[in-house]
Design a protein around this motif. Structure first.
Motif, PDB file in Angstrom:
ATOM      1  N   UNK A 109      -2.970   3.413   2.694  1.00 18.78           N
ATOM      2  CA  UNK A 109      -3.898   2.301   2.481  1.00 18.78           C
ATOM      3  C   UNK A 109      -3.688   1.575   1.163  1.00 18.78           C
ATOM      4  N   UNK A 110      -3.210   2.292   0.127  1.00 18.18           N
ATOM      5  CA  UNK A 110      -3.063   1.639  -1.182  1.00 18.18           C
ATOM      6  C   UNK A 110      -1.950   2.316  -1.973  1.00 18.18           C
ATOM      7  N   UNK A 111      -0.706   1.989  -1.586  1.00 18.49           N
ATOM      8  CA  UNK A 111       0.479   2.559  -2.220  1.00 18.49           C
ATOM      9  C   UNK A 111       1.584   1.513  -2.265  1.00 18.49           C
ATOM     10  N   UNK A 112       2.406   1.564  -3.309  1.00 18.53           N
ATOM     11  CA  UNK A 112       3.460   0.576  -3.519  1.00 18.53           C
ATOM     12  C   UNK A 112       4.845   1.174  -3.298  1.00 18.53           C
ATOM     13  N   UNK A 113       5.878   0.428  -3.679  1.00 17.23           N
ATOM     14  CA  UNK A 113       7.262   0.807  -3.431  1.00 17.23           C
ATOM     15  C   UNK A 113       7.804   1.658  -4.581  1.00 17.23           C
TER      16      UNK A 113
END
Length: 345
Positions: free
Chosen positions: A220-224
């Motif tokens: 739901x709320x994670x980046x690269x």
């Protein structure tokens, strides 16, 4: 020339319930409904910025507070359940006090209808399930009350999984994955059509869930991780698995999860967020990237001070070449599609 029309945003993660609970205000529901000057979200600021709804997290803080330089201890189950019920009650009190301004949604149709009516489409989400015993009785009861999404862990071990500590630089490959109770939790969520959130899972836990679940994979709320090698971010292999499952990843607005140096510096340009969107769209395709702001739970770029400025990011994406159809998908369409596929309605 007129300004471009605002694009409604359905967001994958916020911590407004915890902020309101910790405010000490005698009627915290009124802070949300009437407006506040603290934090990132309330109803007036959401309306101004086009924030049409999102997953409203219930998170029970660790006993020792927040210190990202140490590993966290999970709260005791009885205390966690009491805190969880209090925060869920707060969300329902906000709904009652809002005179139709906020709707607790239990289906994708509810979300569409709330957005069409101009109501904040809220989904009850648990960030860590320390409130549950391994018998999962509380899951069944709370599902009947509106729980539609959960992450088995926050960044600490519990009875169900290990969780990924806050570390930079680091891969997410830290520690063991799901316990036997965690595997039962995922299977029960599949049966109840509750979304299982992969944000805050370590890599082993991610792959354990991927093997078990019959639902799209969602972080739901994670980046690269390739762009910011924080332990909380997703590797290319994880991004590929999310894409192949028909799921999505929500872009986290937290500066320490987007900057190459991993520094929690609010003086961070919105181009850093656009950089992560570009990378994840290139890797996964436009159908698998969404918003996961972490409003009221992290330090965001100072240029976008709160939810009222959300269209600044939308316009930055537009300036970077995203057309209206792509913006609609990133801002709300992908979330609604994946939730409908997961929930079955």
């Amino acid at each position: 020339m007129s300004s471009p029309q605002a694009v409604p945003v359905f967001d994958g993660h916020n911590d407004v319930l915890l902020r309101l609970k910790l405010s000490g205000h005698p009627s915290p529901e009124r802070l949300f409904v009437d407006g506040d000057t603290v934090g990132h979200i309330d109803l007036p600021r959401a309306k101004k910025g086009g924030l049409a709804g999102g997953l409203c997290a219930i998170f029970v803080p660790s006993p020792q507070g927040f210190d990202a330089n140490r590993d966290f201890i999970a709260p005791e189950q009885t205390q966690a359940l009491a805190t969880t019920l209090g925060m869920a009650s707060l969300l329902f009190r906000i709904e009652a006090a809002s005179n139709g301004g906020l709707k607790v949604c239990r289906s994708a149709a509810d979300i569409r209808n709330a957005m069409a009516d101009g109501a904040f489409a809220s989904v009850l989400h648990f960030e860590g399930v320390e409130a549950f015993n391994t018998d999962l009785d509380a899951l069944h009861v709370l599902h009947q009350s509106g729980l539609r999404s959960l992450g088995p862990v926050w960044s600490r071990p519990n009875s169900f999984a290990y969780g990924v500590p806050f570390r930079f630089p680091s891969t997410p490959d830290i520690g063991p994955g799901l316990t036997d109770a965690g595997k039962r939790l995922v299977k029960t969520c599949n049966e109840l059509k509750v979304l299982v959130d992969l944000s805050h899972m370590n890599e082993q836990g991610f792959w354990d869930i991927a093997k078990i679940t019959d639902a799209p994979l969602v972080a739901s709320h994670s980046n690269a991780h390739t762009l910011c090698n924080h332990s909380r971010n997703l590797t290319d292999r994880q991004l590929d698995a999310i894409r192949d499952s028909g799921g999505l990843a929500g872009i986290n607005f937290g500066v320490l999860f987007m900057r190459q140096d991993g520094v929690k510096n609010p003086d961070t340009d919105l181009s850093e967020l656009v950089r992560h969107v570009d990378y994840m769209v290139d890797r996964m395709g436009i159908d698998h990237v969404a918003m996961g702001s972490d409003f009221d739970g992290t330090t965001i770029p100072a240029a976008m001070k709160d939810a009222s400025d959300l269209q600044m990011l939308v316009n930055a994406l537009r300036d970077a070449g995203y057309d209206q159809a792509s913006l609609d998908k990133i801002c709300h369409g992908n979330w609604i599609r994946v939730l409908e596929k997961t929930w079955g309605a």
